[in-house]
Design an enzyme around this catalytic site. Structure first.
Site, PDB file in Angstrom:
ATOM      1  N   LYS A 155       0.826  -1.207   0.000  1.00 24.23           N
ATOM      2  CA  LYS A 155       0.000   0.000   0.000  1.00 24.23           C
ATOM      3  C   LYS A 155       0.857   1.253   0.000  1.00 24.23           C
ATOM      4  O   LYS A 155       0.459   2.272  -0.555  1.00 24.23           O
ATOM      5  CB  LYS A 155      -0.950  -0.001   1.206  1.00 24.23           C
ATOM      6  CG  LYS A 155      -2.102  -0.964   1.035  1.00 24.23           C
ATOM      7  CD  LYS A 155      -3.295  -0.580   1.889  1.00 24.23           C
ATOM      8  CE  LYS A 155      -4.478  -1.478   1.601  1.00 24.23           C
ATOM      9  NZ  LYS A 155      -5.557  -1.361   2.580  1.00 24.23           N
ATOM     10  N   LYS A 170     -10.532  -4.062  -4.932  1.00 20.18           N
ATOM     11  CA  LYS A 170     -11.292  -2.882  -5.362  1.00 20.18           C
ATOM     12  C   LYS A 170     -10.364  -1.725  -5.738  1.00 20.18           C
ATOM     13  O   LYS A 170     -10.791  -0.790  -6.396  1.00 20.18           O
ATOM     14  CB  LYS A 170     -12.330  -2.472  -4.316  1.00 20.18           C
ATOM     15  CG  LYS A 170     -11.867  -2.437  -2.892  1.00 20.18           C
ATOM     16  CD  LYS A 170     -13.043  -2.490  -1.913  1.00 20.18           C
ATOM     17  CE  LYS A 170     -12.562  -2.943  -0.538  1.00 20.18           C
ATOM     18  NZ  LYS A 170     -13.595  -3.351   0.370  1.00 20.18           N
ATOM     19  N   LYS A 221      -4.005 -10.152  -6.666  1.00 19.65           N
ATOM     20  CA  LYS A 221      -5.307 -10.505  -6.086  1.00 19.65           C
ATOM     21  C   LYS A 221      -6.397  -9.573  -6.608  1.00 19.65           C
ATOM     22  O   LYS A 221      -6.118  -8.415  -6.961  1.00 19.65           O
ATOM     23  CB  LYS A 221      -5.241 -10.488  -4.551  1.00 19.65           C
ATOM     24  CG  LYS A 221      -5.350  -9.139  -3.926  1.00 19.65           C
ATOM     25  CD  LYS A 221      -5.703  -9.216  -2.433  1.00 19.65           C
ATOM     26  CE  LYS A 221      -5.892  -7.790  -1.935  1.00 19.65           C
ATOM     27  NZ  LYS A 221      -6.287  -7.600  -0.600  1.00 19.65           N
TER      28      LYS A 221
HETATM   29  P1  TYM Z   1     -10.376  -6.172   3.328  1.00 20.09           P
HETATM   30  O1  TYM Z   1     -11.459  -5.187   3.530  1.00 20.09           O
HETATM   31  O2  TYM Z   1      -9.260  -5.846   2.406  1.00 20.09           O
HETATM   32  O3  TYM Z   1     -10.963  -7.564   2.852  1.00 20.09           O
HETATM   33  C1  TYM Z   1     -12.057  -8.174   3.510  1.00 20.09           C
HETATM   34  C2  TYM Z   1     -11.941  -9.679   3.550  1.00 20.09           C
HETATM   35  O4  TYM Z   1     -12.001 -10.201   2.235  1.00 20.09           O
HETATM   36  C3  TYM Z   1     -10.854 -11.000   1.971  1.00 20.09           C
HETATM   37  N1  TYM Z   1     -10.465 -10.750   0.570  1.00 20.09           N
HETATM   38  C4  TYM Z   1     -10.203 -11.728  -0.306  1.00 20.09           C
HETATM   39  N2  TYM Z   1     -10.255 -13.063  -0.184  1.00 20.09           N
HETATM   40  C5  TYM Z   1      -9.950 -13.783  -1.292  1.00 20.09           C
HETATM   41  N3  TYM Z   1      -9.581 -13.226  -2.464  1.00 20.09           N
HETATM   42  C6  TYM Z   1      -9.534 -11.891  -2.624  1.00 20.09           C
HETATM   43  N4  TYM Z   1      -9.194 -11.349  -3.784  1.00 20.09           N
HETATM   44  C7  TYM Z   1      -9.849 -11.071  -1.511  1.00 20.09           C
HETATM   45  N5  TYM Z   1      -9.906  -9.709  -1.306  1.00 20.09           N
HETATM   46  C8  TYM Z   1     -10.287  -9.551  -0.029  1.00 20.09           C
HETATM   47  C9  TYM Z   1      -9.801 -10.488   2.932  1.00 20.09           C
HETATM   48  O5  TYM Z   1      -8.828 -11.459   3.187  1.00 20.09           O
HETATM   49  C10 TYM Z   1     -10.644 -10.180   4.152  1.00 20.09           C
HETATM   50  O6  TYM Z   1     -10.891 -11.355   4.894  1.00 20.09           O
HETATM   51  N6  TYM Z   1      -7.758  -5.482   7.487  1.00 20.09           N
HETATM   52  C11 TYM Z   1      -8.919  -6.142   6.951  1.00 20.09           C
HETATM   53  C12 TYM Z   1     -10.212  -5.709   7.624  1.00 20.09           C
HETATM   54  C13 TYM Z   1     -10.176  -5.905   9.102  1.00 20.09           C
HETATM   55  C14 TYM Z   1     -10.269  -7.152   9.780  1.00 20.09           C
HETATM   56  C15 TYM Z   1     -10.199  -6.805  11.162  1.00 20.09           C
HETATM   57  C16 TYM Z   1     -10.399  -8.471   9.368  1.00 20.09           C
HETATM   58  C17 TYM Z   1     -10.052  -4.921  10.020  1.00 20.09           C
HETATM   59  N7  TYM Z   1     -10.056  -5.465  11.275  1.00 20.09           N
HETATM   60  C18 TYM Z   1     -10.237  -7.800  12.141  1.00 20.09           C
HETATM   61  C19 TYM Z   1     -10.448  -9.455  10.352  1.00 20.09           C
HETATM   62  C20 TYM Z   1     -10.364  -9.104  11.721  1.00 20.09           C
HETATM   63  C21 TYM Z   1      -9.037  -5.765   5.482  1.00 20.09           C
HETATM   64  O7  TYM Z   1      -8.564  -4.761   5.055  1.00 20.09           O
HETATM   65  O8  TYM Z   1      -9.785  -6.613   4.738  1.00 20.09           O
END
Ligand code: TYM
Length: 333
Positions: A115, A200, A197
């Site tokens: 990032k 968005k 991956k």
């Molecule tokens: P975020 O918002 O980027 O993604 C949300 C969830 O979706 C999964 N994910 C994917 N899985 C498979 N293939 C993909 N292309 C893909 N893109 C996203 C991510 O692995 C995630 O599970 N930091 C986290 C949000 C967060 C969080 C937490 C998660 C904040 N606090 C506490 C768990 C526990 C995040 O940015 O996910």
């Protein structure tokens, strides 16, 4: 007895429209876990501030994501659905954990490196300490399990390190959580550059499928998905990343095994295969899109869901925060 159940916490940033990746990697598995576990599912809105957001868009995405959680089968009675910024204990424990998280370990985080390369003009302190806030999200609820896609595994690991460090200094305070990574769908890749991956923030809009997208747009994206010149549907992520990604998506959407998919399309061209994957995804997402749209028309209901979620989450979080404040020596107010 509610407390006899193990706990789950997970979250997604409302930084844009939800993607097929976040559905297959995360939310889809959440609903399946909610009978067996005591589940807390949040919208990580504080985390979105690490990258510049358009304020009105952030509000719109947040409300839409509340609706989408429910539309994905998360019953708001059975699951605690809440917005991170509505429970101040997240920011409060986040600060304490910042003081127990090392510069070196944060510097090694893959997501921070990625990032900061993508946002070179805004490498802010929040982007750097992001994993400590995520650790606070998880540890506040004494979660046993954290269902996430593969890309978040490193953040759950650092959370475990921080919790172990804290417990080592002050005695048992935090439950040590385990990541739960689904067997299929944990790494959904971009349709146009399958080595990255699906995200968005992808610059190429053709690479990312959104959960609420119109069926014709989804079908068009799958039709244009990158494959190879082999004309053979075979699972081989190293040599055939595009086809293997489509197979993963098809397997996750249809419940079919890789062997069954290979047999189904043996001797067919990629055209038929891509069409079948697109159609399976459209059918998977159709009821969710329709239900999200229906729920979005009822703002009062959505508000009641996130308000009651924040109250329930605050009660659970307050217990851990009080314990932590006491252990580190903050005078009780
Ligand atoms: P975020 O918002 O980027 O993604 C949300 C969830 O979706 C999964 N994910 C994917 N899985 C498979 N293939 C993909 N292309 C893909 N893109 C996203 C991510 O692995 C995630 O599970 N930091 C986290 C949000 C967060 C969080 C937490 C998660 C904040 N606090 C506490 C768990 C526990 C995040 O940015 O996910």
């Amino acid at each position: 007895m509610e407390n006899a159940k193990k706990r789950i916490l997970s979250g997604i940033q409302p930084s844009g429209d939800l993607t097929l990746g976040s559905y297959l990697g995360a939310i889809r598995n959440w609903a399946a876990l909610s009978d067996e576990y005591d589940c807390y599912y949040m919208l990580a809105d504080l985390h979105t501030l690490t990258v510049r957001q358009v304020p009105a868009e952030l509000r719109r995405h947040t409300l839409m994501q509340v609706a989408a959680y429910i539309a994905c089968g998360l019953d708001p009675e059975k699951n605690v659905l809440f917005i991170q910024s509505h429970v101040p204990a997240h920011a409060q424990l986040g600060w304490v954990l910042d003081c127990y998280t090392m510069f070196g370990e944060l510097s090694r985080m893959t997501q921070f490196k990625d990032k900061s390369a993508k946002n070179a003009d805004n490498i802010n302190a929040g982007l750097f300490t992001y994993p400590a806030l995520m650790a606070a999200d998880i540890l506040l609820y004494q979660a046993d399990l954290v269902p996430v896609g593969h890309d978040q595994k490193q953040h759950v690991e650092i959370c475990r390190d921080i919790a172990n460090r804290f417990n080592g200094l002050y005695g048992d305070t935090f439950k040590i959580p385990e990541p739960y990574i689904p067997p299929v769908g944990a790494r959904v890749m971009s349709l146009t550059s399958p080595e990255n991956k699906m995200s968005k923030s992808d610059k190429d809009p053709g690479g990312c499928v959104y959960m609420l997208e119109k069926p014709e747009d989804i079908l068009r994206k799958f039709k244009k998905a990158v494959t190879d010149s082999d004309a053979c549907v075979r699972f081989d992520p190293e040599n055939k990343p595009g086809v293997s990604n489509l197979m993963q998506i098809y397997a996750a959407a249809s419940g079919r095994s890789f062997a069954a998919i290979e047999a189904e399309f043996s001797g067919c061209g990629y055209g038929d295969f891509k069409k079948a994957v697109g159609e399976a995804v459209v059918e998977l997402l159709r009821p969710i899109r329709e239900e999200t749209e229906r729920l979005l028309a009822d703002k009062a209901y959505l508000e009641s869901v996130y308000r009651s979620g924040a109250e329930r989450a605050s009660r659970a979080a307050a217990r851990t925060l009080a314990k932590v404040y006491k252990k580190v020596g903050l005078l009780a107010p």
